[in-house]
Design a protein around this motif. Structure first.
Motif, mmCIF file in Angstrom:
data_model
loop_
_atom_site.group_PDB
_atom_site.id
_atom_site.type_symbol
_atom_site.label_atom_id
_atom_site.label_comp_id
_atom_site.label_asym_id
_atom_site.label_seq_id
_atom_site.Cartn_x
_atom_site.Cartn_y
_atom_site.Cartn_z
ATOM 1 N N MET A 1 0.823 -1.211 0.000
ATOM 2 C CA MET A 1 0.000 0.000 0.000
ATOM 3 C C MET A 1 0.855 1.258 0.000
ATOM 4 O O MET A 1 0.584 2.216 -0.711
ATOM 5 N N PHE A 2 1.912 1.269 0.815
ATOM 6 C CA PHE A 2 2.802 2.411 0.900
ATOM 7 C C PHE A 2 4.015 2.201 -0.002
ATOM 8 O O PHE A 2 4.614 1.137 -0.008
ATOM 9 N N GLY A 3 4.385 3.240 -0.745
ATOM 10 C CA GLY A 3 5.684 3.277 -1.393
ATOM 11 C C GLY A 3 6.667 3.959 -0.464
ATOM 12 O O GLY A 3 6.369 4.231 0.703
ATOM 13 N N THR A 4 7.856 4.272 -0.989
ATOM 14 C CA THR A 4 8.857 4.926 -0.144
ATOM 15 C C THR A 4 8.445 6.338 0.240
ATOM 16 O O THR A 4 8.961 6.896 1.200
ATOM 17 N N SER A 5 7.495 6.924 -0.511
ATOM 18 C CA SER A 5 7.056 8.284 -0.203
ATOM 19 C C SER A 5 5.570 8.334 0.120
ATOM 20 O O SER A 5 4.873 9.298 -0.220
ATOM 21 N N GLY A 6 5.056 7.294 0.757
ATOM 22 C CA GLY A 6 3.653 7.294 1.150
ATOM 23 C C GLY A 6 2.779 6.590 0.142
ATOM 24 O O GLY A 6 3.236 5.800 -0.681
ATOM 25 N N ILE A 7 1.496 6.891 0.194
ATOM 26 C CA ILE A 7 0.508 6.312 -0.718
ATOM 27 C C ILE A 7 0.300 7.299 -1.871
ATOM 28 O O ILE A 7 0.081 8.485 -1.641
ATOM 29 N N ILE A 361 14.971 -1.494 -17.784
ATOM 30 C CA ILE A 361 14.682 -2.710 -18.535
ATOM 31 C C ILE A 361 13.368 -3.284 -18.023
ATOM 32 O O ILE A 361 13.218 -3.561 -16.825
ATOM 33 N N GLU A 362 12.405 -3.456 -18.925
ATOM 34 C CA GLU A 362 11.084 -3.949 -18.525
ATOM 35 C C GLU A 362 11.133 -5.454 -18.315
ATOM 36 O O GLU A 362 11.556 -6.215 -19.191
ATOM 37 N N LEU A 363 10.694 -5.882 -17.126
ATOM 38 C CA LEU A 363 10.720 -7.298 -16.749
ATOM 39 C C LEU A 363 9.508 -7.606 -15.884
ATOM 40 O O LEU A 363 9.258 -6.908 -14.891
ATOM 41 N N GLU A 364 8.772 -8.620 -16.231
ATOM 42 C CA GLU A 364 7.624 -8.985 -15.417
ATOM 43 C C GLU A 364 8.063 -9.581 -14.081
ATOM 44 O O GLU A 364 7.495 -9.308 -13.040
ATOM 45 N N ASP A 365 9.122 -10.409 -14.124
ATOM 46 C CA ASP A 365 9.612 -11.057 -12.900
ATOM 47 C C ASP A 365 10.823 -10.290 -12.367
ATOM 48 O O ASP A 365 11.918 -10.842 -12.220
ATOM 49 N N LYS A 366 10.613 -9.019 -12.059
ATOM 50 C CA LYS A 366 11.753 -8.195 -11.631
ATOM 51 C C LYS A 366 12.361 -8.720 -10.326
ATOM 52 O O LYS A 366 13.585 -8.667 -10.140
ATOM 53 N N ASP A 388 20.135 -1.506 -1.187
ATOM 54 C CA ASP A 388 18.947 -1.194 -1.982
ATOM 55 C C ASP A 388 19.263 -1.551 -3.421
ATOM 56 O O ASP A 388 19.887 -0.778 -4.141
ATOM 57 N N GLY A 389 18.857 -2.748 -3.835
ATOM 58 C CA GLY A 389 19.283 -3.242 -5.129
ATOM 59 C C GLY A 389 20.671 -3.854 -4.996
ATOM 60 O O GLY A 389 21.045 -4.375 -3.951
ATOM 61 N N VAL A 390 21.445 -3.764 -6.060
ATOM 62 C CA VAL A 390 22.818 -4.281 -6.062
ATOM 63 C C VAL A 390 23.729 -3.180 -6.598
ATOM 64 O O VAL A 390 23.615 -2.771 -7.760
ATOM 65 N N ARG A 391 24.621 -2.705 -5.739
ATOM 66 C CA ARG A 391 25.566 -1.654 -6.142
ATOM 67 C C ARG A 391 26.976 -2.231 -6.099
ATOM 68 O O ARG A 391 27.412 -2.774 -5.085
ATOM 69 N N VAL A 392 27.689 -2.103 -7.209
ATOM 70 C CA VAL A 392 29.057 -2.598 -7.326
ATOM 71 C C VAL A 392 30.004 -1.418 -7.425
ATOM 72 O O VAL A 392 29.856 -0.565 -8.310
ATOM 73 N N LEU A 401 22.028 -1.770 -9.905
ATOM 74 C CA LEU A 401 20.862 -2.457 -10.459
ATOM 75 C C LEU A 401 19.795 -2.450 -9.378
ATOM 76 O O LEU A 401 20.026 -2.956 -8.278
ATOM 77 N N ARG A 402 18.649 -1.900 -9.701
ATOM 78 C CA ARG A 402 17.623 -1.725 -8.669
ATOM 79 C C ARG A 402 16.237 -1.878 -9.271
ATOM 80 O O ARG A 402 15.913 -1.241 -10.284
ATOM 81 N N ALA A 403 15.410 -2.707 -8.657
ATOM 82 C CA ALA A 403 14.035 -2.894 -9.123
ATOM 83 C C ALA A 403 13.199 -1.668 -8.770
ATOM 84 O O ALA A 403 13.300 -1.130 -7.662
ATOM 85 N N SER A 404 12.372 -1.227 -9.710
ATOM 86 C CA SER A 404 11.444 -0.143 -9.441
ATOM 87 C C SER A 404 10.455 -0.569 -8.368
ATOM 88 O O SER A 404 10.006 -1.717 -8.335
ATOM 89 N N GLY A 405 10.092 0.369 -7.514
ATOM 90 C CA GLY A 405 9.120 0.056 -6.478
ATOM 91 C C GLY A 405 7.688 0.053 -6.960
ATOM 92 O O GLY A 405 6.799 -0.446 -6.272
ATOM 93 N N THR A 406 7.431 0.611 -8.157
ATOM 94 C CA THR A 406 6.050 0.767 -8.613
ATOM 95 C C THR A 406 5.784 0.195 -10.000
ATOM 96 O O THR A 406 4.634 0.038 -10.388
ATOM 97 N N GLN A 407 6.832 -0.102 -10.780
ATOM 98 C CA GLN A 407 6.658 -0.555 -12.157
ATOM 99 C C GLN A 407 7.447 -1.843 -12.397
ATOM 100 O O GLN A 407 8.398 -2.133 -11.662
ATOM 101 N N PRO A 408 7.090 -2.612 -13.437
ATOM 102 C CA PRO A 408 7.825 -3.852 -13.752
ATOM 103 C C PRO A 408 9.137 -3.546 -14.469
ATOM 104 O O PRO A 408 9.346 -3.906 -15.621
#
Length: 437
Positions: A1-7, A361-366, A388-392, A401-408
């Motif tokens: 319900m909540f993202g990183t910046s609320g609803i 990069i659009e991915l259904e199974d992010k 938060d994700g993978v930072r090298v 590399l970081r998955a979006s919190g709201t999109q695929p």
């Protein structure tokens, strides 16, 4: 319900009166007995505020309503009126079709993950402490929040040589900036100053692309600096006296370098540019990286050695003032900096920047892809951060590399101190995702 910046989401689909009622019930049922409520300029905010306050009162909380105000005004008001929590009905920089809800602690820090999950659980389970007729909460208007915020801003800066400033309010709730800068002696002109939740002057999010009018005004006049806010004024970005948009990482570096000294630390997210690291190193300070989201920056800013926190999105936090990203405070701090240190374009020129590349990069199974990437990266590289994700960290550059919190989507970012290395790291990072997918 909540993202990183609320609803946040489209009104009538994801954000409804029913949801606002449920959140109000959950907040009161979670023990917050005295709650400040405000909203931004969106017309849907009036309906959502009514539903939210009804839910709060149903479960026994007293509501102190302060009306249409900037988010930092509401966040600062929680402590000022000795409330237990604050709620802002806002979608911040989102388009006019959206609205949302963000919750605040008396410290000025947004509700953290545990607090948000507690509210979410109550909404999911319908776990509300509904009160009988004689134990309902009250609702009353509470004045003085804006005056309190204005006074705090005037005390936070000292501008001995007032400048000419153009403030692009963006038809939002951030007019407090223009008033305070005028009180401090500056010559102030405003753009898009009429509050209008349709945001007719420009899109709510202030970017280099949406601030063309502000840039044109700065280029064609003798104004010293231009500042711009989003719809609820928790963000602030800038245009220099030549009409050039100031990159947000550079603005972060300028604020950080000014706030920090030897041994101090500055909090910023994992996607922050090397320009900030280098600017801090020059004054003997360092960067401590957080998850993406102002709530995580604010949480790290509570540590004793952290003197400033910022996000390249335009959210800036001075913990000695407040843990809320305060766009009007940032505007006043920037004007103070330019008045003390000289033209903004000259200050920008002192920050060395580096090539940075980004894609999505659009991915259904992010989630599955990121889990496999995390394993793969752990085997290939030595300096890996999975905060938060993978930072090298590759020494002469980095990728995230970081998955979006709201999109695929999986977001790919790479930066290095020369173009060829940045391109190589970017391709390396992108292939890690595409090969794993």
């Amino acid at each position: 319900m909540f993202g990183t910046s609320g609803i946040r989401g489209p009104v009538g689909r994801e954000v409804t009166g029913e949801l606002a009622l449920s959140v109000g019930r959950a907040v009161a049922s979670d023990g917050y007995e005295r709650v400040v409520v405000g909203r931004d300029v969106r017309e849907s905010g009036a309906l959502l505020t009514d539903a939210l306050t009804a839910g709060l009162r149903e479960c026994g909380a007293d509501v102190l309503e302060i009306g249409v105000e900037a988010t930092p005004t509401v966040a600062r008001a929680v402590e000022y009126v000795e409330a237990d929590a604050g709620v802002v009905v806002t979608a911040s920089h989102n388009p006019p079709a959206d609205n949302g809800i963000k919750l605040w602690n008396p410290s000025g820090k947004a509700f953290g993950p545990d607090q948000r999950e507690s509210i979410s659980a109550r909404v999911r389970e319908g776990d509300y402490d509904l009160q009988p007729w004689d134990a309902l909460g009250s609702r009353r208007r509470r004045d003085g929040a804006r005056t309190h915020h204005e006074a705090a801003l005037r005390e936070a800066v000292s501008i001995e040589e007032p400048l000419s400033v153009v403030v692009d309010v963006g038809n939002g709730a951030g007019s407090i900036t223009a008033r305070v800068l005028h009180d401090l002696g500056c010559e102030v002109r405003t753009l898009n100053g009429q509050p209008d939740g349709r945001f007719p002057g420009r899109p709510s999010e202030p970017t280099a692309e949406t601030l063309e009018t502000l840039a044109t005004v700065l280029e064609g006049t003798d104004a010293d600096v231009g500042v711009a806010h989003d719809g609820d004024a928790d963000r602030m970005v800038a245009v220099d006296e030549t009409g050039t948009f100031v990159p947000k990482d550079v603005l972060l570096a300028l604020f950080a370098r000014e706030a920090a000294g030897d041994g101090d630390r500055v909090a910023a997210p994992v996607d922050t540019s090397l320009a900030v690291d280098d600017a801090l190193a020059a004054v003997g300070a360092s960067l401590t990286r957080t998850r993406v989201g102002d709530v995580y920056v604010a949480e790290r800013a509570t540590r004793e050695d952290v003197v400033f926190g910022g996000e390249p999105s335009g959210a800036w936090i001075w913990p000695d003032e407040t843990l809320c990203p305060d766009g009007p405070l940032a505007a006043c701090k920037l004007v103070e900096l330019v008045a003390d240190r000289g033209p903004l374009s000259s200050l920008v020129a002192t920050v060395e920047t580096y090539p940075i590349r980004r894609t999505s990069i659009e991915l259904e199974d992010k989630a599955g892809v990121m889990n496999r990437v995390r394993e793969d990266v752990g085997e290939r590289y030595d300096d890996v951060d999975t905060l938060d994700g993978v930072r090298v960290d590759a020494g002469d550059g980095w990728f995230l590399l970081r998955a979006s919190g709201t999109q695929p989507l999986v977001r790919v970012t790479a930066e290095a101190r020369d173009e060829a290395r940045a391109a190589a790291l970017f391709e390396e990072a992108r292939e890690l995702v595409t090969e794993t997918a």
